[in-house]
Design a protein around this motif. Structure first.
Motif, PDB file in Angstrom:
ATOM      1  N   ARG A  97       0.893  -1.241  -0.096  1.00 38.32           N
ATOM      2  CA  ARG A  97      -0.121  -0.075  -0.106  1.00 38.32           C
ATOM      3  C   ARG A  97       0.982   1.180   0.009  1.00 38.32           C
ATOM      4  N   ALA A  98       2.017   1.141   0.205  1.00 38.94           N
ATOM      5  CA  ALA A  98       3.013   2.086   0.364  1.00 38.94           C
ATOM      6  C   ALA A  98       3.268   2.826  -1.158  1.00 38.94           C
ATOM      7  N   ASP A  99       3.482   4.319  -1.082  1.00 36.68           N
ATOM      8  CA  ASP A  99       3.618   4.891  -2.225  1.00 36.68           C
ATOM      9  C   ASP A  99       4.964   4.154  -2.996  1.00 36.68           C
ATOM     10  N   ARG A 100       4.751   4.092  -4.367  1.00 37.46           N
ATOM     11  CA  ARG A 100       5.708   3.381  -5.261  1.00 37.46           C
ATOM     12  C   ARG A 100       7.162   4.064  -5.121  1.00 37.46           C
ATOM     13  N   ARG A 101       6.969   5.493  -5.091  1.00 37.02           N
ATOM     14  CA  ARG A 101       8.335   6.163  -5.424  1.00 37.02           C
ATOM     15  C   ARG A 101       9.056   6.048  -4.107  1.00 37.02           C
ATOM     16  N   TRP A 123       7.462  -4.315  -5.021  1.00 37.72           N
ATOM     17  CA  TRP A 123       6.115  -3.649  -4.710  1.00 37.72           C
ATOM     18  C   TRP A 123       5.094  -3.886  -6.098  1.00 37.72           C
ATOM     19  N   GLU A 176      11.240  -1.730  -5.670  1.00 37.79           N
ATOM     20  CA  GLU A 176      10.351  -1.372  -6.573  1.00 37.79           C
ATOM     21  C   GLU A 176       9.727  -2.601  -7.099  1.00 37.79           C
TER      22      GLU A 176
END
Length: 413
Positions: free
Chosen positions: A208-212, A226, A223
């Motif tokens: 759920r974290a931001d990919r960046r 992810w 990444e």
């Protein structure tokens, strides 16, 4: 969490306590008993049964510590020749049920999961598990999901002797929420510590974290994880092993030594094994590295670039000797050695040295051919350098004739 609607599925098969299970296949007496498999010339436990694990014995634990925790355990020497036999039998069974299979390690396989007409992916996982147990005798666990990373998480969570296919987004989310982020291969203590300040503790948190943010914390490799956790299969199944960038032979001495002649004997042994592998892959080395590790925790490294890439014993030994001298710490007990061949190139494309004697080259090639033919016919190491005579115990013990590195074709080491 975003999950693609694609029905593509990837499976992961992992043998349960494989080395122990392999020993039980040929000796039923070991069933349901605490069993440990020993490596490192019998000095440490490299695999243990669930019964021994329950006694607190850990993988990599010295035998004397394991004996204190589990005095009634049965400890056997490793036999990688036998383990390879069963490994390839498992590989054959997986290939019968899948069009694409990756031989990831001696006891792990990734595969393209395609259910037959009228069959569910869950029943495919069960069929594969039960077939290998019946035909090979080894208990395995099978996980099926949309990506490699998810499939491995599922199989790990389904052990032992489990079979589970998880394809629906809500089921995937429930699974990820129950697993700490360290369950993901490639995320251990240091990487988990980088994620912790951002509130990323579970696999679901990472998905759920931001990919960046994930990329900034864990680089491009993070990444990839992810995307995989979110159901996008970005890691391919490799049906053939990619070309080696380097080859290495070596490991623990079993009994540490500070004796120069013994260290030289180990250098020659490792070189002979390394040349075997280079010949098999048809490559020559442009650089050699010798690394020593000492009981004090120190290490020494020597490296030399060759004028021309080669797989000849005499030339490689001439290059490795000064590397050993540079890595050597006089009077300090050494415990491990690794000999590494790098800058690999196709053997048939390596030109002779500018000042090389053609007659010497022909003699060296003839000796190499005779040595290879004798050992192929009479047994490995039947003909070897006299420098290795200082290691009689190693050549007397059959468990040292074959190592996991000698099992060819695996993706993982």
């Amino acid at each position: 969490m975003v999950t693609r609607a694609s029905t593509r599925a990837i499976g992961h098969l992992d043998a349960d306590c494989f080395y122990v299970s392999a020993e039980r296949v040929r000796d039923f007496f070991l069933d349901e008993k605490p069993v440990g498999v020993l490596g490192n010339q019998g000095a440490c436990v490299i695999a243990k049964s669930y019964e021994m694990k329950g006694k607190g014995v850990k993988t990599g634990e010295p035998i004397w510590d394991a004996l204190e925790k589990c005095p009634d355990g049965i400890y056997v020497k490793r036999d990688f020749r036998w383990y390879e036999v069963l490994s390839r039998l498992m590989l054959d069974q997986v290939r019968e049920l899948s069009p694409r299979v990756e031989y990831y390690s001696i006891d792990e396989f990734f595969f393209q999961a395609e259910a037959a007409r009228g069959q569910s992916l869950q029943s495919l996982a069960e069929e594969m598990r039960d077939r290998i147990r019946e035909r090979v005798g080894v208990p395995v666990t099978v996980g099926i999901a949309r990506t490699r990373t998810l499939a491995k998480l599922i199989s790990d969570s389904a052990k032992p002797f489990g079979a589970r296919a998880v394809m629906e987004p809500d089921e995937v989310e429930e699974l990820l929420g129950s697993l700490p982020v360290t369950e993901i291969t490639g995320i251990a203590g240091r990487r988990a510590a980088r994620l912790s300040p951002w509130g990323i503790a579970s696999c679901l948190d990472l998905a759920r974290a931001d990919r960046r943010l994930v990329r900034s914390l864990l680089t491009a490799a993070g990444e990839v994880l992810w995307w995989e956790l979110n159901g996008d299969p970005v890691q391919a199944i490799h049906t053939k092993r990619p070309a080696h960038k380097a080859l290495s032979r070596g490991g623990s001495f079993g009994e540490s030594t500070a004796e120069p002649a013994v260290l030289y004997a180990w250098l020659v042994r490792n070189l002979e094994r390394l040349i075997e592998e280079m010949r098999f892959h048809g490559v020559a080395a442009g650089r050699v590295t010798v690394a020593l590790r000492y009981k004090t925790g120190h290490s020494g490294v020597g490296q030399r670039t060759l004028p021309v890439a080669t797989d000849r014993f005499d030339l490689l030994l001439d290059a490795a000797r000064p590397c050993l001298r540079k890595a050597w710490m006089p009077g300090v007990q050494a415990s491990h050695m690794h000999l590494i061949a790098e800058d690999l190139g196709p053997r048939d494309q390596c030109p002779p040295g500018l000042f090389e004697d053609p007659a010497a080259r022909a003699r060296a090639e003839a000796v190499a051919r005779v040595k290879e033919q004798v050992n192929n016919r009479m047994g490995r190491f039947s003909l070897r350098s006299a420098a290795t005579l200082r290691l009689p115990a190693i050549y007397r013990d059959a468990s040292n004739e074959y190592d996991i590195c000698d099992i060819r074709g695996k993706i993982c080491f």
